[in-house]
Design an enzyme around this catalytic site. Structure first.
Site, PDB file in Angstrom:
ATOM      1  N   ALA A  12      33.924  65.302  30.317  1.00  0.00           N
ATOM      2  CA  ALA A  12      33.721  65.385  28.865  1.00  0.00           C
ATOM      3  C   ALA A  12      34.691  66.325  28.169  1.00  0.00           C
ATOM      4  O   ALA A  12      34.908  66.215  26.961  1.00  0.00           O
ATOM      5  CB  ALA A  12      32.287  65.814  28.568  1.00  0.00           C
ATOM      6  N   GLY A 100      36.848  54.899  33.824  1.00  0.00           N
ATOM      7  CA  GLY A 100      38.202  54.851  33.280  1.00  0.00           C
ATOM      8  C   GLY A 100      39.189  55.520  34.203  1.00  0.00           C
ATOM      9  O   GLY A 100      40.330  55.775  33.841  1.00  0.00           O
ATOM     10  N   THR A 101      38.740  55.779  35.411  1.00  0.00           N
ATOM     11  CA  THR A 101      39.531  56.523  36.384  1.00  0.00           C
ATOM     12  C   THR A 101      40.182  55.526  37.337  1.00  0.00           C
ATOM     13  O   THR A 101      39.599  54.502  37.643  1.00  0.00           O
ATOM     14  CB  THR A 101      38.578  57.467  37.152  1.00  0.00           C
ATOM     15  OG1 THR A 101      37.771  58.157  36.203  1.00  0.00           O
ATOM     16  CG2 THR A 101      39.333  58.444  38.002  1.00  0.00           C
ATOM     17  N   ALA A 126      38.103  50.159  34.973  1.00  0.00           N
ATOM     18  CA  ALA A 126      39.141  49.661  34.071  1.00  0.00           C
ATOM     19  C   ALA A 126      40.237  50.695  33.884  1.00  0.00           C
ATOM     20  O   ALA A 126      39.979  51.779  33.367  1.00  0.00           O
ATOM     21  CB  ALA A 126      38.536  49.303  32.725  1.00  0.00           C
ATOM     22  N   PRO A 127      41.473  50.382  34.304  1.00  0.00           N
ATOM     23  CA  PRO A 127      42.564  51.331  34.045  1.00  0.00           C
ATOM     24  C   PRO A 127      42.960  51.366  32.576  1.00  0.00           C
ATOM     25  O   PRO A 127      43.666  52.251  32.148  1.00  0.00           O
ATOM     26  CB  PRO A 127      43.719  50.810  34.904  1.00  0.00           C
ATOM     27  CG  PRO A 127      43.307  49.489  35.437  1.00  0.00           C
ATOM     28  CD  PRO A 127      41.878  49.221  35.066  1.00  0.00           C
ATOM     29  N   ASN A 128      42.507  50.395  31.775  1.00  0.00           N
ATOM     30  CA  ASN A 128      42.977  50.286  30.401  1.00  0.00           C
ATOM     31  C   ASN A 128      41.854  49.720  29.530  1.00  0.00           C
ATOM     32  O   ASN A 128      41.341  48.641  29.800  1.00  0.00           O
ATOM     33  CB  ASN A 128      44.193  49.343  30.360  1.00  0.00           C
ATOM     34  CG  ASN A 128      44.967  49.480  29.086  1.00  0.00           C
ATOM     35  OD1 ASN A 128      44.415  49.777  28.033  1.00  0.00           O
ATOM     36  ND2 ASN A 128      46.266  49.280  29.185  1.00  0.00           N
ATOM     37  N   PHE A 129      41.500  50.463  28.472  1.00  0.00           N
ATOM     38  CA  PHE A 129      40.442  50.003  27.573  1.00  0.00           C
ATOM     39  C   PHE A 129      40.990  49.496  26.248  1.00  0.00           C
ATOM     40  O   PHE A 129      40.248  49.305  25.298  1.00  0.00           O
ATOM     41  CB  PHE A 129      39.461  51.141  27.293  1.00  0.00           C
ATOM     42  CG  PHE A 129      38.535  51.401  28.434  1.00  0.00           C
ATOM     43  CD1 PHE A 129      37.343  50.699  28.528  1.00  0.00           C
ATOM     44  CD2 PHE A 129      38.852  52.315  29.418  1.00  0.00           C
ATOM     45  CE1 PHE A 129      36.476  50.938  29.586  1.00  0.00           C
ATOM     46  CE2 PHE A 129      37.994  52.545  30.478  1.00  0.00           C
ATOM     47  CZ  PHE A 129      36.814  51.859  30.578  1.00  0.00           C
ATOM     48  N   HIS A 156      57.286  55.835  25.526  1.00  0.00           N
ATOM     49  CA  HIS A 156      56.210  56.829  25.588  1.00  0.00           C
ATOM     50  C   HIS A 156      56.777  58.194  25.195  1.00  0.00           C
ATOM     51  O   HIS A 156      57.985  58.330  25.003  1.00  0.00           O
ATOM     52  CB  HIS A 156      55.626  56.894  27.005  1.00  0.00           C
ATOM     53  CG  HIS A 156      54.696  55.771  27.319  1.00  0.00           C
ATOM     54  ND1 HIS A 156      55.149  54.530  27.703  1.00  0.00           N
ATOM     55  CD2 HIS A 156      53.328  55.667  27.281  1.00  0.00           C
ATOM     56  CE1 HIS A 156      54.108  53.726  27.897  1.00  0.00           C
ATOM     57  NE2 HIS A 156      52.996  54.387  27.651  1.00  0.00           N
ATOM     58  N   LYS A 160      56.391  62.386  29.543  1.00  0.00           N
ATOM     59  CA  LYS A 160      55.800  61.512  30.562  1.00  0.00           C
ATOM     60  C   LYS A 160      56.626  61.601  31.844  1.00  0.00           C
ATOM     61  O   LYS A 160      57.864  61.589  31.795  1.00  0.00           O
ATOM     62  CB  LYS A 160      55.765  60.072  30.063  1.00  0.00           C
ATOM     63  CG  LYS A 160      55.003  59.111  30.985  1.00  0.00           C
ATOM     64  CD  LYS A 160      54.905  57.716  30.374  1.00  0.00           C
ATOM     65  CE  LYS A 160      54.311  56.713  31.343  1.00  0.00           C
ATOM     66  NZ  LYS A 160      52.899  56.987  31.671  1.00  0.00           N
TER      67      LYS A 160
END
Lengths: 267, 267, 267, 267
Positions: A12, A100-101, A126-129, A156, A160
């Site tokens: 969180a 999401g990990t 899910a790697p991508n939301f 990006h 990165k």
């Protein structure tokens, strides 16, 4: 009116986790059951994310939090190390995991699917939301059937570490599955500056731009005689992923078994 | 009304030369004096470029053509080998050379400048006649003073041999002259696919896209905290260079000495 | 090492003011002297913007704050109504005003210039602190000399009230000053949907896109035979204006008299 | 190896027709059976389009040409007036019509479908042969299910008469069929320049840019919290439609009945 879905958030205090806490606290369809973060002092979860006090303190022990609050869904943006144990813990308590990990092996996913089915609950890894990113990938895969000449340009932020981005590699895989085999470019092509033609993937190229101010952008460019087709997705901030997280939380209530990839929740 | 400028075209059967012949035949300010091309049979210059007969046959001998027709200007899109002798021949006959051919050394340019001044005529050597491309380079150089973080993405047809393009390298040089020294990107940056980060030039990157359907495009992208600035030039066809060729033909009538770079004819 | 410039921020609780407070608190070249906002309770300025406590409470009375803290510069993002009195108050106390507020008449600016000169201090009134936006406008004005055919496409968030944006109108004015007079488009052009061709300004068109997710974008597109030139600026967040605010604060220390337009601080 | 498909081209001297003649003469899978154009003198079809002599003279009478040469397919880019009689003539001779001409009523299409089925042949009526444009429309329609906020920006040459373009209106129709009803923008939105917000269609906006140098471009831009998705198609020249015409000629050999819309030939 239907009741709000009760959500626990793990990780969180991280950058994604804070956005999820904000989402859950401000969306009337969702209700915050617990907020879990490592080494958290007695901090109110609302305050931590810059909102009003919400009366829920951030706690450090996921198992205890799930046992005490019995949420409907756990949204987890923690670390690859914690991913597997956290997911198993959630399922054990009958809490639907929305992970999401990254870092699950296919075997682990199969095992988690079995556990979910035994409990009769749904789950998502899910790697991508990002709904937009998923549509971009889907459209790129479809276009590759008709336009075999393609290059990907992604941008990006300049700090990165890896190039090209995970999303661009995933896009390239989907394109390669739909595209006739072809090595693009002039066979006698010559790089005056090494690397100018980008990274080579299965006959086509990926280019990675890194500049300050950019959050995440990607353009898939198809070229053919007399025309070009471009599919472009720009993400401006983490908050842009939250509509996808909400869809995930809602859909996971209606499924059974572990789903891999958020795209399966978009029809 | 002023009289039309009389123009000879060398390399008249080449891709650029044909466009120049079309320009000269259709623009009322210009008049075709001669069209020179190797191994040309008795072909009418107008017919060769898909227009009406114009009464001027393509000939093979540049010296003879200049001697007989005494044009005001020679526009030459031939080969690097022919560039120096053709220019000297033109000056010898008092014909102002507009050379779209590359391959002159600085010493040769200095020598040609001397010859022009002795004859009291102007001349131009220009690798690029595109007004838009020149403005793009000028603006990129100006922006680099304020935005040191920059990358160049250029796109050309998929059969182009060299990468990056000559225009992108020229742009990079101009940027480097105006930009504070800086090695961009994360120092621990890691290429999963070799070349993904593009060609390295003086601390920043150039990316070369090669796709069918593209003629010549370039985007210079500057990034800073919370913003980006992009300067983009798209060329769709060779004919797009002709307005620049016309400006060159007109300006060369009013100057003395050999000018290097079409940008000097734009104020 | 030079001493930090002491800055008071008026309108400190507004969207731009909060960013300025953050800038001043985190930039070692700057020091927060005072933060002024209407109806502020006893709130620490650092806390108000999501940073650590800084020991400076937000106060409501600008005159008192300036008298007690005697800052070098006042940065003011308040309202048109407060603009003139706030500026005069600052000058009276010898504090250099940097006004991000609009609504000054030319007569008021002349009067404030006189007051600044009497006090021997500099000042700035600037509707726009974005270096990138200013360069975009400058380049567009330069390109208009060579390319008279132009259209502007700007995009902002979907809740914006006015169309077109102030920046696009300012850009259009600068273009019009440099462009040959010309009414673009086919004289018999016909709108099947009224308004499709955009807003008419001096012979060319401005188009306003309004979509959620967009902060502020503008593209100036020039078209000519066979080519197009595009100059594009994207702002992603208010914080992107802060580098410009910092330059303004630094430059105002070295000038005398009131300057109108941030572009005059860019050489 | 399969035999070449024998093709007659009507409207052979028009801008699209010439490109079709070129395609048929240079593609080994196709063979030119006849070229029909009004008021044509005794001109060789190859010569007319700038290629070698091909031995086929352009003729003026479609019926006679079809009767004498009995082609497999007629490709017709003539006028709305000629569209219906030409199609019926082709079917009568058992020649499959590929009509690039607009102006058929639904009743006429139904009637032509009946005639095709009686003869046991296929046919196609298609306002657009661009594979890229069709994919753009398809993807836009799909994305509209997830992203209800959308605007269309299309650009064409500055002499185009109508705005917005037929393709943009077709795209808007497809979007409207898939998008939840929504009137975008601030309800109190105010146009300082009339028309700045573009043409209104079913709750969203279409913007038409008209500039020299542009052939045909369209961008469909979707916006949502924190992200945008763009689908863009650029056509650079008429020749870019020819791959689609070839697909149509091939597919029409394998179907029965009249198909309306080239998209039905893409799976």
């Amino acid at each position: 009116m239907s009741q709000a879905i009760r959500v626990a958030v793990a990780g969180a205090s991280g950058r994604m986790g804070r956005e999820v806490v904000k989402l859950v606290l401000t969306d009337p369809d969702l209700e915050l059951a617990a907020a879990i973060a490592r080494s958290a002092g007695p901090v109110d979860a609302g305050r931590m994310v810059g909102l009003e006090e919400c009366g829920i303190y951030v706690t450090a022990d996921l198992g205890q939090a799930l046992a005490e609050t019995r949420p409907d869904v756990l949204v987890d943006f923690t670390t690859p190390q914690a991913a597997m144990p956290n997911t198993e813990l959630a399922i054990q308590y009958g809490v639907r995991p929305v992970m999401g990990t990254t870092g699950f092996t296919p075997e682990q996913i199969a095992e988690l699917d079995k556990q979910c089915r035994e409990k009769g609950i749904g789950g998502l890894i899910a790697p991508n939301f990002s709904i937009g990113a998923i549509l971009m990938m889907r459209f790129a895969a479809q276009a590759a059937k008709y336009f075999p000449h393609v290059e990907i340009i992604e941008a990006h932020g300049d700090q990165k570490l890896d190039a090209p981005s995970g999303t661009s590699i995933k896009t390239a895989e989907l394109i390669a599955q739909n595209r006739q085999e072809l090595k693009q470019g002039n066979p006698n092509e010559h790089e005056i500056l090494e690397g100018a033609r980008g990274g080579y993937y299965n006959g086509f190229r990926i280019h990675s731009v890194r500049l300050p101010g950019v959050f995440a952008q990607q353009e898939v460019m198809f070229g053919a005689f007399g025309q070009s087709l471009k599919i472009r997705h720009d993400s401006y901030e983490r908050a842009g992923y939250m509509p996808g997280v909400k869809v995930a939380v809602q859909k996971v209530m209606e499924t059974t078994g572990m789903v891999y990839g958020f795209e399966h929740f978009l029809d």
